[in-house]
Design a protein around this motif. Structure first.
Motif, PDB file in Angstrom:
ATOM      1  N   TRP A   4       7.805  12.338   2.067  1.00  0.00           N
ATOM      2  CA  TRP A   4       8.517  11.158   2.553  1.00  0.00           C
ATOM      3  C   TRP A   4       7.541  10.176   3.184  1.00  0.00           C
ATOM      4  O   TRP A   4       7.559   8.987   2.879  1.00  0.00           O
ATOM      5  N   TYR A   5       6.657  10.661   4.035  1.00  0.00           N
ATOM      6  CA  TYR A   5       5.678   9.814   4.716  1.00  0.00           C
ATOM      7  C   TYR A   5       4.766   9.121   3.700  1.00  0.00           C
ATOM      8  O   TYR A   5       4.497   7.929   3.815  1.00  0.00           O
ATOM      9  N   GLY A   6       4.322   9.827   2.712  1.00  0.00           N
ATOM     10  CA  GLY A   6       3.406   9.285   1.711  1.00  0.00           C
ATOM     11  C   GLY A   6       4.021   8.250   0.801  1.00  0.00           C
ATOM     12  O   GLY A   6       3.326   7.408   0.245  1.00  0.00           O
ATOM     13  N   THR A   7       5.346   8.295   0.637  1.00  0.00           N
ATOM     14  CA  THR A   7       6.005   7.348  -0.255  1.00  0.00           C
ATOM     15  C   THR A   7       6.599   6.149   0.482  1.00  0.00           C
ATOM     16  O   THR A   7       7.293   5.342  -0.129  1.00  0.00           O
ATOM     17  N   ARG A   8       6.304   5.999   1.750  1.00  0.00           N
ATOM     18  CA  ARG A   8       6.710   4.796   2.497  1.00  0.00           C
ATOM     19  C   ARG A   8       5.778   3.660   2.116  1.00  0.00           C
ATOM     20  O   ARG A   8       4.601   3.880   1.808  1.00  0.00           O
ATOM     21  N   LEU A   9       6.278   2.442   2.157  1.00  0.00           N
ATOM     22  CA  LEU A   9       5.471   1.272   1.805  1.00  0.00           C
ATOM     23  C   LEU A   9       4.634   0.795   2.981  1.00  0.00           C
ATOM     24  O   LEU A   9       5.057   0.895   4.140  1.00  0.00           O
ATOM     25  N   VAL A  10       3.461   0.241   2.658  1.00  0.00           N
ATOM     26  CA  VAL A  10       2.609  -0.419   3.646  1.00  0.00           C
ATOM     27  C   VAL A  10       2.113  -1.731   3.045  1.00  0.00           C
ATOM     28  O   VAL A  10       1.997  -1.865   1.825  1.00  0.00           O
ATOM     29  N   VAL A  11       1.845  -2.691   3.909  1.00  0.00           N
ATOM     30  CA  VAL A  11       1.069  -3.864   3.521  1.00  0.00           C
ATOM     31  C   VAL A  11      -0.362  -3.514   3.865  1.00  0.00           C
ATOM     32  O   VAL A  11      -0.681  -3.230   5.020  1.00  0.00           O
ATOM     33  N   ALA A  12      -1.227  -3.485   2.853  1.00  0.00           N
ATOM     34  CA  ALA A  12      -2.621  -3.092   3.024  1.00  0.00           C
ATOM     35  C   ALA A  12      -3.509  -4.329   3.008  1.00  0.00           C
ATOM     36  O   ALA A  12      -3.345  -5.208   2.153  1.00  0.00           O
ATOM     37  N   VAL A 130     -10.703 -10.727   1.687  1.00  0.00           N
ATOM     38  CA  VAL A 130      -9.768  -9.612   1.800  1.00  0.00           C
ATOM     39  C   VAL A 130      -8.745  -9.706   0.678  1.00  0.00           C
ATOM     40  O   VAL A 130      -8.446 -10.786   0.182  1.00  0.00           O
ATOM     41  N   LYS A 131      -8.226  -8.559   0.294  1.00  0.00           N
ATOM     42  CA  LYS A 131      -7.123  -8.470  -0.660  1.00  0.00           C
ATOM     43  C   LYS A 131      -5.943  -7.890   0.106  1.00  0.00           C
ATOM     44  O   LYS A 131      -6.083  -6.883   0.800  1.00  0.00           O
ATOM     45  N   ILE A 132      -4.789  -8.524  -0.010  1.00  0.00           N
ATOM     46  CA  ILE A 132      -3.574  -8.071   0.662  1.00  0.00           C
ATOM     47  C   ILE A 132      -2.602  -7.628  -0.421  1.00  0.00           C
ATOM     48  O   ILE A 132      -2.351  -8.367  -1.382  1.00  0.00           O
ATOM     49  N   LYS A 133      -2.081  -6.401  -0.270  1.00  0.00           N
ATOM     50  CA  LYS A 133      -1.161  -5.890  -1.283  1.00  0.00           C
ATOM     51  C   LYS A 133      -0.179  -4.900  -0.666  1.00  0.00           C
ATOM     52  O   LYS A 133      -0.432  -4.348   0.395  1.00  0.00           O
ATOM     53  N   VAL A 134       0.921  -4.706  -1.369  1.00  0.00           N
ATOM     54  CA  VAL A 134       1.923  -3.730  -0.957  1.00  0.00           C
ATOM     55  C   VAL A 134       1.682  -2.463  -1.754  1.00  0.00           C
ATOM     56  O   VAL A 134       1.584  -2.504  -2.983  1.00  0.00           O
ATOM     57  N   GLN A 135       1.567  -1.337  -1.033  1.00  0.00           N
ATOM     58  CA  GLN A 135       1.302  -0.059  -1.683  1.00  0.00           C
ATOM     59  C   GLN A 135       2.158   1.026  -1.046  1.00  0.00           C
ATOM     60  O   GLN A 135       2.628   0.874   0.085  1.00  0.00           O
ATOM     61  N   TYR A 136       2.290   2.121  -1.779  1.00  0.00           N
ATOM     62  CA  TYR A 136       2.807   3.324  -1.141  1.00  0.00           C
ATOM     63  C   TYR A 136       1.701   3.835  -0.227  1.00  0.00           C
ATOM     64  O   TYR A 136       0.509   3.686  -0.521  1.00  0.00           O
ATOM     65  N   ARG A 137       2.076   4.424   0.884  1.00  0.00           N
ATOM     66  CA  ARG A 137       1.095   4.912   1.848  1.00  0.00           C
ATOM     67  C   ARG A 137       0.092   5.874   1.194  1.00  0.00           C
ATOM     68  O   ARG A 137      -1.092   5.824   1.464  1.00  0.00           O
TER      69      ARG A 137
END
Length: 146
Positions: A4-12, A130-137
């Motif tokens: 569950w923790y690993g599949t949460r989204l982050v803005v990287a 910098v590169k900004i992207k949305v990823q799974y954690r």
């Protein structure tokens, strides 16, 4: 629990070279913005993004103080209105897989997410890309730490 923790989204936020990346937790429908000072006009500018999914965000609107040098507006770019406080609001629906940004002392870029304010010039210094992207954690951790 770990899955569950690993599949949460982050803005990287991934800087060039060997500088330390950072991320913040997010979810579908969440919003964040980039706040900066226009290099010529010396006025405040804010770009707003909505999270759609991993690898998918939309610039929903931009808010700025002047239609001067280098400011957007063509009818095809979106709907331009004036706010009650005299600023301009350009509503748009521009999709991004990721966003490339070069940090500058003139622009003083900040990423704003809720009550958090990330000062990119303090974090990375003049001229850093910098590169900004949305990823799974899990993707963020694999790409940057493993």
């Amino acid at each position: 629990m770990l899955a569950w923790y690993g599949t949460r989204l982050v803005v990287a936020v991934i800087p060039e070279e060997d500088k330390e990346p950072f991320s913040f937790a997010t979810h579908v429908g969440d919003e964040w913005s980039i706040s900066l000072t226009h290099s010529v006009e010396k006025t405040k500018w804010d770009d707003y993004f909505r999270i759609n999914a991993a690898g998918d965000m939309t610039m929903t609107h931009t808010r700025f103080e002047s239609l001067g040098w280098g400011y957007p507006y063509a009818p095809g770019e979106g709907r331009l209105t004036r706010t009650d406080d005299g600023k301009f609001l350009l509503e748009m629906n521009r999709s991004y897989k990721d966003l490339d940004l070069r940090i500058s002392e003139q622009a003083m870029q900040h990423i704003i997410h809720g009550k958090d304010d990330y000062d990119l010039i303090k974090l990375y210094g003049q001229g850093t890309a910098v590169k900004i992207k949305v990823q799974y954690r899990y993707q963020y951790l694999l790409e940057n730490y493993l």
